[in-house]
Design a protein around this motif. Structure first.
Motif, PDB file in Angstrom:
ATOM      1  N   LEU A  23      -6.686  -7.072  -7.437  1.00 22.98           N
ATOM      2  CA  LEU A  23      -6.695  -5.802  -6.575  1.00 22.98           C
ATOM      3  C   LEU A  23      -8.330  -5.332  -6.081  1.00 22.98           C
ATOM      4  O   LEU A  23      -8.271  -5.076  -5.057  1.00 22.98           O
ATOM      5  CB  LEU A  23      -6.156  -4.716  -7.702  1.00 22.98           C
ATOM      6  CG  LEU A  23      -5.797  -3.364  -6.882  1.00 22.98           C
ATOM      7  CD1 LEU A  23      -4.601  -3.815  -5.959  1.00 22.98           C
ATOM      8  CD2 LEU A  23      -5.192  -2.462  -8.084  1.00 22.98           C
ATOM      9  N   SER A  24      -9.069  -5.449  -7.044  1.00 24.14           N
ATOM     10  CA  SER A  24     -10.425  -5.085  -6.863  1.00 24.14           C
ATOM     11  C   SER A  24     -10.900  -6.028  -5.370  1.00 24.14           C
ATOM     12  O   SER A  24     -11.751  -5.449  -4.609  1.00 24.14           O
ATOM     13  CB  SER A  24     -11.505  -5.113  -7.734  1.00 24.14           C
ATOM     14  OG  SER A  24     -11.125  -4.323  -8.824  1.00 24.14           O
ATOM     15  N   GLY A  29     -12.279  -6.662   0.313  1.00 24.75           N
ATOM     16  CA  GLY A  29     -12.108  -7.371   1.434  1.00 24.75           C
ATOM     17  C   GLY A  29     -11.511  -6.466   2.659  1.00 24.75           C
ATOM     18  O   GLY A  29     -12.220  -6.379   3.730  1.00 24.75           O
ATOM     19  N   ARG A  30     -10.633  -5.572   2.186  1.00 25.95           N
ATOM     20  CA  ARG A  30     -10.258  -4.552   3.403  1.00 25.95           C
ATOM     21  C   ARG A  30     -11.112  -3.531   3.681  1.00 25.95           C
ATOM     22  O   ARG A  30     -11.231  -3.449   4.945  1.00 25.95           O
ATOM     23  CB  ARG A  30      -8.782  -3.918   2.817  1.00 25.95           C
ATOM     24  CG  ARG A  30      -8.393  -2.849   3.752  1.00 25.95           C
ATOM     25  CD  ARG A  30      -7.756  -3.541   5.039  1.00 25.95           C
ATOM     26  NE  ARG A  30      -7.271  -2.676   5.719  1.00 25.95           N
ATOM     27  CZ  ARG A  30      -7.150  -2.616   7.198  1.00 25.95           C
ATOM     28  NH1 ARG A  30      -7.652  -3.630   7.764  1.00 25.95           N
ATOM     29  NH2 ARG A  30      -6.572  -1.697   7.855  1.00 25.95           N
ATOM     30  N   TRP A 129      -3.855  -0.283   1.000  1.00 24.27           N
ATOM     31  CA  TRP A 129      -3.367  -1.416   1.614  1.00 24.27           C
ATOM     32  C   TRP A 129      -3.327  -2.427   0.508  1.00 24.27           C
ATOM     33  O   TRP A 129      -2.608  -3.074   0.556  1.00 24.27           O
ATOM     34  CB  TRP A 129      -4.719  -2.033   2.755  1.00 24.27           C
ATOM     35  CG  TRP A 129      -4.395  -3.343   3.116  1.00 24.27           C
ATOM     36  CD1 TRP A 129      -3.572  -3.511   4.065  1.00 24.27           C
ATOM     37  CD2 TRP A 129      -4.798  -4.498   2.686  1.00 24.27           C
ATOM     38  NE1 TRP A 129      -3.658  -4.867   4.609  1.00 24.27           N
ATOM     39  CE2 TRP A 129      -4.295  -5.314   3.664  1.00 24.27           C
ATOM     40  CE3 TRP A 129      -5.586  -5.014   1.773  1.00 24.27           C
ATOM     41  CZ2 TRP A 129      -4.629  -6.852   3.433  1.00 24.27           C
ATOM     42  CZ3 TRP A 129      -6.058  -6.153   1.617  1.00 24.27           C
ATOM     43  CH2 TRP A 129      -5.383  -7.303   2.520  1.00 24.27           C
ATOM     44  N   ALA A 130      -4.516  -2.468  -0.389  1.00 21.07           N
ATOM     45  CA  ALA A 130      -4.389  -3.639  -1.378  1.00 21.07           C
ATOM     46  C   ALA A 130      -3.422  -3.190  -2.351  1.00 21.07           C
ATOM     47  O   ALA A 130      -2.628  -4.104  -2.886  1.00 21.07           O
ATOM     48  CB  ALA A 130      -5.696  -3.532  -2.316  1.00 21.07           C
ATOM     49  N   SER A 131      -2.948  -1.888  -2.809  1.00 19.21           N
ATOM     50  CA  SER A 131      -1.860  -1.483  -3.584  1.00 19.21           C
ATOM     51  C   SER A 131      -0.712  -1.887  -3.245  1.00 19.21           C
ATOM     52  O   SER A 131       0.134  -2.542  -3.957  1.00 19.21           O
ATOM     53  CB  SER A 131      -2.068   0.167  -4.012  1.00 19.21           C
ATOM     54  OG  SER A 131      -0.688   0.218  -4.587  1.00 19.21           O
ATOM     55  N   GLU A 132      -0.362  -1.614  -1.698  1.00 18.73           N
ATOM     56  CA  GLU A 132       0.788  -2.028  -1.075  1.00 18.73           C
ATOM     57  C   GLU A 132       1.005  -3.552  -1.079  1.00 18.73           C
ATOM     58  O   GLU A 132       2.002  -4.046  -1.355  1.00 18.73           O
ATOM     59  CB  GLU A 132       0.830  -1.616   0.455  1.00 18.73           C
ATOM     60  CG  GLU A 132       1.124  -0.057   0.358  1.00 18.73           C
ATOM     61  CD  GLU A 132       0.768   0.460   1.848  1.00 18.73           C
ATOM     62  OE1 GLU A 132       0.739  -0.244   2.698  1.00 18.73           O
ATOM     63  OE2 GLU A 132       0.596   1.730   1.883  1.00 18.73           O
ATOM     64  N   LEU A 133       0.099  -4.155  -0.655  1.00 19.47           N
ATOM     65  CA  LEU A 133       0.033  -5.967  -0.653  1.00 19.47           C
ATOM     66  C   LEU A 133       0.281  -6.367  -2.275  1.00 19.47           C
ATOM     67  O   LEU A 133       1.266  -6.952  -2.156  1.00 19.47           O
ATOM     68  CB  LEU A 133      -1.216  -6.302  -0.406  1.00 19.47           C
ATOM     69  CG  LEU A 133      -1.242  -7.699   0.089  1.00 19.47           C
ATOM     70  CD1 LEU A 133      -0.481  -8.038   1.428  1.00 19.47           C
ATOM     71  CD2 LEU A 133      -2.806  -8.000   0.314  1.00 19.47           C
ATOM     72  N   SER A 134      -0.144  -5.679  -3.230  1.00 18.30           N
ATOM     73  CA  SER A 134      -0.109  -6.275  -4.491  1.00 18.30           C
ATOM     74  C   SER A 134       1.320  -5.970  -5.041  1.00 18.30           C
ATOM     75  O   SER A 134       1.968  -6.733  -5.955  1.00 18.30           O
ATOM     76  CB  SER A 134      -1.103  -5.774  -5.443  1.00 18.30           C
ATOM     77  OG  SER A 134      -1.206  -4.471  -5.448  1.00 18.30           O
TER      78      SER A 134
END
Length: 137
Positions: A23-24, A29-30, A129-134
């Motif tokens: 997640l980090s 990256g984003r 974004w990362a939360s949605e992706l994960s």
């Protein structure tokens, strides 16, 4: 770029201890991707820089060994190895936001001639974004 996201997510999927690291890495990256239009970065891919910044911890392999196997530009390799690099300030800005060091982040924003509130917004977007992706996996 999507292949790298899938690679990092796949590495983390099989190892529970790395889920926070994944997640980090996705957030970094984003954030790099969102910062890219506003900071000098030459030919370096700031998304990839952020994404790979935790790959050594995920794989439990020294960063130097990981980077031997990945074709990256010298500036990105240098910053990931903790060496002097033109990308150092951008990477430090990512880390300052991640650790909640707001004074340091504001100072780095000044150095980069960026608005600290805009960068905070980019960081929030990167987290979303990362939360949605994960969660979408």
């Amino acid at each position: 770029m999507r292949r790298w996201v899938r690679l990092v997510a796949a590495v983390g999927a099989g190892q529970e201890k790395t889920s926070d690291l994944v997640l980090s890495a996705l957030v970094r990256g984003r954030l790099g991707e969102l910062l890219a239009p506003h900071v000098p970065h030459g030919e370096s891919d700031l998304f990839l820089m952020g994404l790979l910044s935790l790959i050594d911890a995920m794989l439990e392999i020294p960063m130097a060994d990981v980077l031997e196997k990945i074709p990256l530009d010298q500036a990105t390799k240098a910053v990931l190895l903790g060496k002097p690099s033109p990308l150092r300030t951008v990477f430090q800005l990512m880390l300052a936001h991640e650790s909640g060091e707001w004074a340091a982040a504001a100072s780095l924003c000044e150095t980069l001639h960026m608005d600290s509130e805009a960068v905070a917004g980019y960081y929030w977007q990167a987290q979303q974004w990362a939360s949605e992706l994960s969660h979408g996996q």
